[in-house]
Scaffold this motif. Structure first.
Motif, PDB file in Angstrom:
ATOM      1  N   LEU A  76       0.830  -1.208   0.000  1.00 50.47           N
ATOM      2  CA  LEU A  76       0.000   0.000   0.000  1.00 50.47           C
ATOM      3  C   LEU A  76       0.866   1.260   0.000  1.00 50.47           C
ATOM      4  O   LEU A  76       0.587   2.221  -0.728  1.00 50.47           O
ATOM      5  CB  LEU A  76      -0.932  -0.014   1.207  1.00 50.47           C
ATOM      6  CG  LEU A  76      -2.010   1.055   1.276  1.00 50.47           C
ATOM      7  CD1 LEU A  76      -2.801   1.167  -0.019  1.00 50.47           C
ATOM      8  CD2 LEU A  76      -2.939   0.782   2.454  1.00 50.47           C
ATOM      9  N   GLU A  77       1.938   1.251   0.780  1.00 52.04           N
ATOM     10  CA  GLU A  77       2.860   2.392   0.784  1.00 52.04           C
ATOM     11  C   GLU A  77       3.490   2.581  -0.594  1.00 52.04           C
ATOM     12  O   GLU A  77       3.604   3.707  -1.080  1.00 52.04           O
ATOM     13  CB  GLU A  77       3.944   2.193   1.839  1.00 52.04           C
ATOM     14  CG  GLU A  77       3.432   2.292   3.258  1.00 52.04           C
ATOM     15  CD  GLU A  77       4.448   1.846   4.303  1.00 52.04           C
ATOM     16  OE1 GLU A  77       5.533   1.333   3.932  1.00 52.04           O
ATOM     17  OE2 GLU A  77       4.145   1.998   5.490  1.00 52.04           O
ATOM     18  N   ALA A  78       3.894   1.481  -1.227  1.00 48.42           N
ATOM     19  CA  ALA A  78       4.501   1.566  -2.561  1.00 48.42           C
ATOM     20  C   ALA A  78       3.496   2.094  -3.583  1.00 48.42           C
ATOM     21  O   ALA A  78       3.845   2.910  -4.441  1.00 48.42           O
ATOM     22  CB  ALA A  78       5.031   0.194  -2.983  1.00 48.42           C
ATOM     23  N   ALA A  79       2.247   1.651  -3.480  1.00 50.37           N
ATOM     24  CA  ALA A  79       1.196   2.143  -4.394  1.00 50.37           C
ATOM     25  C   ALA A  79       0.985   3.637  -4.200  1.00 50.37           C
ATOM     26  O   ALA A  79       0.836   4.381  -5.174  1.00 50.37           O
ATOM     27  CB  ALA A  79      -0.105   1.380  -4.149  1.00 50.37           C
ATOM     28  N   LEU A  80       0.996   4.071  -2.963  1.00 48.96           N
ATOM     29  CA  LEU A  80       0.842   5.500  -2.672  1.00 48.96           C
ATOM     30  C   LEU A  80       1.978   6.298  -3.304  1.00 48.96           C
ATOM     31  O   LEU A  80       1.750   7.338  -3.922  1.00 48.96           O
ATOM     32  CB  LEU A  80       0.802   5.716  -1.159  1.00 48.96           C
ATOM     33  CG  LEU A  80       0.600   7.144  -0.688  1.00 48.96           C
ATOM     34  CD1 LEU A  80      -0.753   7.672  -1.117  1.00 48.96           C
ATOM     35  CD2 LEU A  80       0.735   7.218   0.826  1.00 48.96           C
TER      36      LEU A  80
END
Length: 110
Positions: A76-80
């Motif tokens: 999720l952090e990488a997608a953000l």
């Protein structure tokens, strides 16, 4: 955001891709809706707790481990980062990280 999340998740944990056999478009819509609702509830502990509990219940059948949820948090952090393309301030990035960790840590099966 949902597309990028699942791309990162399946790269980190290819074994979970088989869990998403149904209507994947609907799954991504549910993910996006839940993410938006969660973000809106971050300043209200009761609302956040209710949403987190809904997620816990809907994912209980998977018996998610701490490692799996850590991978989901990192995805999720990488997608953000992909979506925001470096436009987050350090404070915003820190706030997102805290929110993601808070949410994903509640989903670990103990």
């Amino acid at each position: 955001m949902a597309d990028r999340f699942y791309a990162h998740l399946f790269t980190r944990m290819p074994e979970v891709e088989s869990l998403f056999r149904g209507d994947f478009v609907k799954q991504k819509e549910m993910f996006a809706t839940m993410l938006a609702s969660t973000v809106r509830s971050l300043s209200n502990y009761e609302s956040f707790s209710q949403l987190a509990q809904m997620l816990v219940q809907s994912h209980a059948r998977f018996a998610l481990s701490e490692v799996q949820m850590t991978n989901a948090a990192h995805s999720l952090e990488a997608a953000l980062h992909d979506v925001m393309e470096g436009k987050l301030t350090p404070e915003e990035e820190s706030a997102w990280t805290r929110a993601i960790v808070k949410l994903t840590s509640t989903m670990v099966t103990r």
